[in-house]
Each structure stands twice: as C-alpha cells, then as structure tokens.
Design a protein around this motif. Sequence first.
Motif, PDB file in Angstrom:
ATOM      1  N   TYR A 198      21.785 -19.308 -29.943  1.00 34.50           N
ATOM      2  CA  TYR A 198      22.050 -19.482 -28.514  1.00 34.50           C
ATOM      3  C   TYR A 198      21.888 -20.974 -28.246  1.00 34.50           C
ATOM      4  O   TYR A 198      20.756 -21.462 -28.187  1.00 34.50           O
ATOM      5  N   VAL A 199      22.996 -21.691 -28.164  1.00 43.78           N
ATOM      6  CA  VAL A 199      22.933 -23.153 -28.140  1.00 43.78           C
ATOM      7  C   VAL A 199      23.276 -23.725 -26.769  1.00 43.78           C
ATOM      8  O   VAL A 199      23.375 -24.941 -26.614  1.00 43.78           O
ATOM      9  N   HIS A 200      23.441 -22.830 -25.754  1.00 47.05           N
ATOM     10  CA  HIS A 200      23.818 -23.319 -24.405  1.00 47.05           C
ATOM     11  C   HIS A 200      22.891 -24.455 -23.975  1.00 47.05           C
ATOM     12  O   HIS A 200      21.678 -24.378 -24.170  1.00 47.05           O
ATOM     13  N   PRO A 201      23.451 -25.544 -23.399  1.00 39.58           N
ATOM     14  CA  PRO A 201      24.844 -25.792 -23.060  1.00 39.58           C
ATOM     15  C   PRO A 201      25.618 -26.553 -24.136  1.00 39.58           C
ATOM     16  O   PRO A 201      26.627 -27.175 -23.847  1.00 39.58           O
ATOM     17  N   GLY A 202      25.162 -26.513 -25.384  1.00 41.71           N
ATOM     18  CA  GLY A 202      25.929 -27.173 -26.451  1.00 41.71           C
ATOM     19  C   GLY A 202      27.301 -26.531 -26.593  1.00 41.71           C
ATOM     20  O   GLY A 202      27.471 -25.342 -26.324  1.00 41.71           O
ATOM     21  N   THR A 203      28.273 -27.329 -27.025  1.00 43.00           N
ATOM     22  CA  THR A 203      29.650 -26.802 -27.062  1.00 43.00           C
ATOM     23  C   THR A 203      30.124 -26.476 -28.473  1.00 43.00           C
ATOM     24  O   THR A 203      31.202 -25.918 -28.652  1.00 43.00           O
ATOM     25  N   THR A 204      29.316 -26.814 -29.491  1.00 40.92           N
ATOM     26  CA  THR A 204      29.841 -26.589 -30.840  1.00 40.92           C
ATOM     27  C   THR A 204      29.145 -25.401 -31.503  1.00 40.92           C
ATOM     28  O   THR A 204      27.968 -25.138 -31.260  1.00 40.92           O
ATOM     29  N   ILE A 205      29.884 -24.741 -32.339  1.00 42.99           N
ATOM     30  CA  ILE A 205      29.353 -23.617 -33.104  1.00 42.99           C
ATOM     31  C   ILE A 205      28.739 -24.180 -34.386  1.00 42.99           C
ATOM     32  O   ILE A 205      29.444 -24.843 -35.149  1.00 42.99           O
ATOM     33  N   PRO A 206      27.440 -23.978 -34.601  1.00 43.40           N
ATOM     34  CA  PRO A 206      26.792 -24.585 -35.771  1.00 43.40           C
ATOM     35  C   PRO A 206      27.349 -24.017 -37.093  1.00 43.40           C
ATOM     36  O   PRO A 206      27.638 -22.824 -37.178  1.00 43.40           O
ATOM     37  N   GLY A 207      27.495 -24.893 -38.063  1.00 43.47           N
ATOM     38  CA  GLY A 207      27.851 -24.446 -39.419  1.00 43.47           C
ATOM     39  C   GLY A 207      29.277 -23.941 -39.519  1.00 43.47           C
ATOM     40  O   GLY A 207      30.123 -24.177 -38.649  1.00 43.47           O
ATOM     41  N   ARG A 208      29.507 -23.156 -40.547  1.00 45.53           N
ATOM     42  CA  ARG A 208      30.865 -22.687 -40.831  1.00 45.53           C
ATOM     43  C   ARG A 208      31.261 -21.621 -39.816  1.00 45.53           C
ATOM     44  O   ARG A 208      30.553 -20.661 -39.596  1.00 45.53           O
TER      45      ARG A 208
END
Length: 349
Positions: A198-208
């Motif tokens: 849950y990375v909100h408000p980050g916009t990128t999906i971590p890893g592959r």
Amino acid sequence: AALPAPDTSGLLRLLSTARSQGAPGAMARIDDDGSLYRATVGMADRSTGRVLSTADRFRIGSVTKVMSATVLLQLADEGRLKLDAPVVEYLPGLLPDQRITVRHVLSHRSGLYDYTNDMFARTVDGFEAVRTKTFTLRRLVGLSLKHPRTTEPGGAYRYSNTNFVVAGMLIRKLTGRSLATEYRERIIEPLGLRDTFYVHPGTTIPGRHTRGYLTPDEAGAPPVDATEQTVSWAQSAGAVISSTRDLNTFLTALLSGRLTSAGSLAEMRRWVPAGTGQAYGLGLRRRDLSCGVSVYGHTGAVQGYYTYAFASSDGRRSLTALANTSNNAEVMNTMLRTLDAAFCGKRAA
Ligand SMILES: CC1(C)S[C@@H]2[C@H](NC(=O)CCCC[C@H](NC(=O)C[NH3+])C(=O)[O-])C(=O)N2[C@H]1C(=O)[O-]
C-alpha cells in the motif's frame, strides 16, 4: 462435495479471447489444495513487448475492500468496534445521518452516493484529472455528501466506493495508525505477502509489474497507459497492489478462518442480494456459478486493470485472474467466465 478439476484448457482459451477483445495481456493462477496452475497470454508492456508473467504485480482495485473489511472485523474481534454502532459514534460529525452503521457501510447499504460516478463519467479525462492528485479521505466523503442519499440506511444494496472510504477513516481513527501500517501488520506480514503493498500516494508499482492500459470510450482510440497513478481517489476502497499468488494466499487464509474469529467470518458472510447470481456480505462478494458452486472474493476495476479474485467456500481452491486493461465490457465479461473454468471444470459437451 469435492470440486471438479479446473478446466485449464478452457481457462487458457478465455485468456486468449480476452486478448482478442483488447487486453494486451491476461493471466490466471489457481491454487488448489497444494496444486498450482498458471497461465498467461500476451504482453505486460506494449512498448517493449515484454511478455506477461503470473509473477507480475498489479493494481487490485476493489479487491482492496476485502482487506479493509478484514481489518475492521479484526478490530471488532478486539472489542474496539461494534458492527451495529452508528459510524458517527467513532467519527463524530462525519455523516449527516446517525442511523448509518458500520455494517451498512461494509455491505453497501448506507445510501452514500458513489463520488466516482461523477469523477469518471468521462473515462480518460476523468482519470487524467485525478491520476496525480492526492485526496484526503474526508474530502472524498465530502464529494459524496454533495448528493442525496441513494437509499435509507439499511435499505437495498447499492455499491458505492464511498462506503470503503469511510471504512478507511474508521481504521485510522480506531487504531491511530496509517492504513499502510494496518494492512502490513494485520495481513501482509502475517501471511508473508511479498508482492503486496500500500504505497499511497506513491504512483509507481514496486518491483516487477505489468503495465495497465485504460480503454478510451471512443472506439478505435489508442489505449492509455494508466500504470502510474496515486489511486488517491480510492485508497482503502481500491489502492492496494498485489499479485496472483498473494491474493490467492489471502483469500485462502481469510476463508479458512485464519484472519478473523469464526463469528466475524460468519458476519462477513451474511449475504444481501446484489444482482443476478450475486450477493454481498461485508466487503465480500458471493458469486453463484452456473454449475451450482458458489465462490467468494471480490472483483476489481481500476484504470488499466481488471481483477477477479475468488475462492471456494473453505478457501482450499482459489483463483486470481487479471487482464491489464479496463473500461472494456467484453474483456470484463470474458474474465468473469474464468470463474466457471476454475470452479466448475469442463462443461458437459
Ligand atoms: C463495481 C466495480 C466493477 S467498479 C468499483 C471500483 N472501481 C471504480 O469505482 C472505478 C470505476 C471507473 C474505472 C474506469 N471506468 C470508467 O471510467 C468508466 N467511465 C475503468 O474501467 O478503468 C472497483 O474496483 N469496483 C468494481 C467491483 O467492485 O467489482
């Protein structure tokens, strides 16, 4: 009764059909009491041609709602929440109607209008207007309250993202901690979900991860790469990132009683009608398949990603299927049929 063996060839055909209908890629993973089946077709990235892998992470949309409901039921097990208490008992002044209870919110029977109806009335413009925005949960509820209620509290099921925004506010208020911390400490770490974030408000999906492509309303218009966005319009209603493996692990754990008390799981499975062959409990959908088997989980539709995550009643067989497109009714309907392939087996000729 034992389930028939999955129709793996039928499943693969459905994924290929979804691709022919506009999904750059589609995949499915079945975990069946220790046996594993995986299938993918197409691409994770249209620009590089990278092929899709069932290990790729993706945005799960409203499958998030099952996790938010699970956290609140754990709080009920800890005596920190009563399902039939008014929401305003925990969040004074939030809602204009003190008759709306926590149970109404988790079963989409609060009557709170879904603000995304306005937000995404124009698919691509609506998405571009919010994709980098950050909203407070209270702001999202405010958008809903500009509209009249859709039903009396405790009335008929009316799906609304607003309900699970309120659920997120309840989690934060009752724990004094962030959603990320609660998901991580109550679900992700205990189950070893290495692909779930849950990375909100980050916009990128971590890893592959697989990229996600939003289908515009205009026929023939090129797909919009929707991979990077804050998903702040959804948060506790739809912003979790996960994988086919992790969602199967989560549903198996939930439905086999490892995440809540038996009493809370029974509450989660108290059904209200939610359309043909469908019912809704507390953050949990039930779908009644053509072969008479019922399956339990949730669907997700976030820009660029359609997710179907369902399991058998005892959780021993689970399926997560993903198409990396959205706003495409043909693909959505084709991907829905993966449930029959996974749980009903080969159809009688
Ligand atoms: C009920 C659903 C299907 S919609 C609801 C939630 N997703 C949203 O509310 C976003 C809807 C707009 C997404 C967008 N569509 C448009 O913009 C159309 N104008 C697209 O398809 O990418 C989710 O996830 N839920 C699914 C669920 O719970 O199954």
